[in-house]
Scaffold this active site. Structure first.
Site, mmCIF file in Angstrom:
data_model
loop_
_atom_site.group_PDB
_atom_site.id
_atom_site.type_symbol
_atom_site.label_atom_id
_atom_site.label_comp_id
_atom_site.label_asym_id
_atom_site.label_seq_id
_atom_site.Cartn_x
_atom_site.Cartn_y
_atom_site.Cartn_z
ATOM 1 C CE LYS A 151 -12.143 0.389 -9.468
ATOM 2 N NZ LYS A 151 -11.265 -0.489 -8.669
ATOM 3 C CG ASP A 158 -2.175 0.824 1.056
ATOM 4 O OD1 ASP A 158 -2.049 2.051 0.852
ATOM 5 O OD2 ASP A 158 -3.281 0.267 1.115
ATOM 6 C CG ASN A 174 -8.908 -3.821 -2.442
ATOM 7 O OD1 ASN A 174 -10.094 -3.703 -2.763
ATOM 8 N ND2 ASN A 174 -8.371 -3.141 -1.441
ATOM 9 C CB THR A 179 -14.199 2.444 2.350
ATOM 10 O OG1 THR A 179 -14.318 3.182 1.123
ATOM 11 C CG2 THR A 179 -14.779 1.050 2.172
ATOM 12 C CE1 TYR A 181 -12.920 3.916 -8.690
ATOM 13 C CE2 TYR A 181 -15.187 3.495 -9.348
ATOM 14 C CZ TYR A 181 -14.128 3.247 -8.498
ATOM 15 O OH TYR A 181 -14.262 2.339 -7.484
HETATM 16 N N1 LIG Z 1 -16.022 2.028 -1.340
HETATM 17 C C1 LIG Z 1 -16.807 1.761 -2.400
HETATM 18 O O1 LIG Z 1 -17.984 2.129 -2.429
HETATM 19 C C2 LIG Z 1 -16.240 0.980 -3.569
HETATM 20 C C3 LIG Z 1 -17.145 0.510 -4.524
HETATM 21 C C4 LIG Z 1 -16.661 -0.214 -5.607
HETATM 22 C C5 LIG Z 1 -15.309 -0.464 -5.732
HETATM 23 N N2 LIG Z 1 -14.455 0.010 -4.786
HETATM 24 C C6 LIG Z 1 -13.036 -0.307 -4.958
HETATM 25 O O2 LIG Z 1 -12.578 -0.994 -3.827
HETATM 26 C C7 LIG Z 1 -11.170 -0.821 -3.716
HETATM 27 C C8 LIG Z 1 -10.849 -0.448 -2.293
HETATM 28 O O3 LIG Z 1 -11.407 0.815 -2.019
HETATM 29 P P1 LIG Z 1 -12.023 1.225 -0.585
HETATM 30 O O4 LIG Z 1 -13.427 1.613 -0.815
HETATM 31 O O5 LIG Z 1 -11.697 0.203 0.417
HETATM 32 O O6 LIG Z 1 -11.257 2.611 -0.353
HETATM 33 P P2 LIG Z 1 -9.975 2.965 0.510
HETATM 34 O O7 LIG Z 1 -9.590 4.326 0.045
HETATM 35 O O8 LIG Z 1 -10.254 2.726 1.938
HETATM 36 O O9 LIG Z 1 -8.902 1.895 0.045
HETATM 37 C C9 LIG Z 1 -8.073 2.038 -1.065
HETATM 38 C C10 LIG Z 1 -6.701 1.583 -0.650
HETATM 39 O O10 LIG Z 1 -5.835 1.619 -1.780
HETATM 40 C C11 LIG Z 1 -4.633 2.253 -1.391
HETATM 41 N N3 LIG Z 1 -3.995 2.833 -2.572
HETATM 42 C C12 LIG Z 1 -4.395 3.908 -3.300
HETATM 43 N N4 LIG Z 1 -3.539 4.121 -4.307
HETATM 44 C C13 LIG Z 1 -2.577 3.164 -4.215
HETATM 45 C C14 LIG Z 1 -1.427 2.859 -4.985
HETATM 46 N N5 LIG Z 1 -1.065 3.605 -6.043
HETATM 47 N N6 LIG Z 1 -0.672 1.792 -4.626
HETATM 48 C C15 LIG Z 1 -1.015 1.040 -3.537
HETATM 49 N N7 LIG Z 1 -2.084 1.300 -2.782
HETATM 50 C C16 LIG Z 1 -2.859 2.347 -3.116
HETATM 51 C C17 LIG Z 1 -5.065 3.297 -0.373
HETATM 52 O O11 LIG Z 1 -3.987 3.763 0.425
HETATM 53 C C18 LIG Z 1 -6.077 2.505 0.420
HETATM 54 O O12 LIG Z 1 -5.480 1.712 1.412
HETATM 55 C C19 LIG Z 1 -10.781 0.222 -4.759
HETATM 56 O O13 LIG Z 1 -10.253 -0.435 -5.899
HETATM 57 C C20 LIG Z 1 -12.108 0.876 -5.101
HETATM 58 O O14 LIG Z 1 -12.103 1.431 -6.399
HETATM 59 C C21 LIG Z 1 -14.881 0.718 -3.699
#
Ligand SMILES: NC(=O)c1ccc[n+]([C@@H]2O[C@H](COP(=O)([O-])OP(=O)(O)OC[C@H]3O[C@@H](n4cnc5c(N)ncnc54)[C@H](O)[C@@H]3O)[C@@H](O)[C@H]2O)c1
Length: 254
Positions: A158, A36, A88, A189, A154
């Site tokens: 995706k 991360d 992720n 989140t 985005y």
């Molecule tokens: N929260 C939602 O509603 C939702 C819905 C659909 C998809 N997602 C996807 O789920 C995944 C996780 O997101 P989340 O909601 O837990 O948000 P989050 O922001 O809590 O988690 C994202 C994580 O990715 C890390 N990150 C960001 N850029 C990075 C990089 N370049 N290298 C390594 N790590 C990196 C961040 O530090 C964080 O720990 C993402 O891919 C997001 O697009 C989230």
């Protein structure tokens, strides 16, 4: 204890869905290697170790192939193998009409959300091919299945993750590597906290009625996504490849 003796690599395990999934894997016996950009991943490691589990954090920008490859090496060296991966890490840029998106911002979203998953698949598959295979889950989104306004970079990234997942799945299925994706809907989140803090957003998204966007009328908790990731990585899913598991409380059902 479905993952006793196994090692799982997780990107984006500092917060949100990644952290919840790291904790869930560790509770079921896995050693967890987290990559991360955020130091909050060290806290995820501490949480796992406090409960008697094994984990490591290596600062990693998934947009860098070298850093992702090094993370795979560290997981294998420290824990003696790599059996599953949850790719992720992702970023969600500010909502903006396409003609106002800065081209450099578009490039960064693609670099993290798409190239980051390519980097991880490349390094993980290269290891797994010679070591008995494995299971990989990529994080797409409902934005990989349908489009939302103001989110073109985005949505594009995706949708591409969905395509990459399918392409990789059919290439490596016979070689013992199962590859799937999850497509979460709205999850509580850090990524979505600004939306969920907005009363107008909550009112329209969680409204009741025939045209309401959210049939369940709430956001998911990250643990509700983790359950599906563990299932896809487990021996209960040995005939499942190339699937996009939509976990969205019915958001895209109609
Ligand atoms: N929260 C939602 O509603 C939702 C819905 C659909 C998809 N997602 C996807 O789920 C995944 C996780 O997101 P989340 O909601 O837990 O948000 P989050 O922001 O809590 O988690 C994202 C994580 O990715 C890390 N990150 C960001 N850029 C990075 C990089 N370049 N290298 C390594 N790590 C990196 C961040 O530090 C964080 O720990 C993402 O891919 C997001 O697009 C989230």
């Amino acid at each position: 204890m479905r993952f006793e003796g196994k090692t799982v690599l997780i990107t984006g395990g500092a917060t949100g869905i990644g952290r919840a999934t790291a904790l869930a894997f560790a509770r079921e016996g896995a050693s967890v290697a987290i990559g991360d950009t955020s130091d909050l991943a060290a806290e995820t490691v501490r949480m796992i170790e406090r409960d008697g589990g094994r984990a490591l954090f290596q600062p990693t920008d998934v947009a860098s192939y070298e850093q992702v490859e090094s993370l795979v090496r560290s997981a294998v060296t420290r824990f003696g193998g790599l059996h599953a991966a949850f790719n992720n890490a992702g970023i969600l840029p500010a909502t903006r009409p396409l003609h106002e998106v800065r081209p450099s911002d578009f490039d960064r979203v693609i670099a993290v959300n798409l190239r980051g998953i390519f980097n991880a698949l490349h390094a993980e598959i290269a290891h797994m091919l010679g070591h008995g295979g494995g299971a990989i889950v990529n994080t797409a989104s409902v934005a990989g299945v349908v489009a939302d306004p103001g989110m073109s970079p985005y949505v594009a990234s995706k949708h591409a993750v969905v395509g990459l997942t399918k392409a990789a799945a059919i290439e490596y299925g016979r070689r013992g590597i199962r590859i799937n994706a999850i497509a979460p809907g709205l999850v509580r989140t850090p990524m979505t906290e600004r939306w969920l803090a907005d009363a107008a957003f909550r009112q329209s998204f969680f409204a009741e009625g025939p045209f309401a966007p959210s049939p369940l009328g709430r956001a998911a908790e990250p643990e509700e996504i983790a359950g599906t990731v563990l299932h896809l990585c487990s021996d209960a899913a040995t005939f499942t490849i190339g699937q996009i598991a939509v976990v969205d409380g019915g958001q895209t059902v109609r």
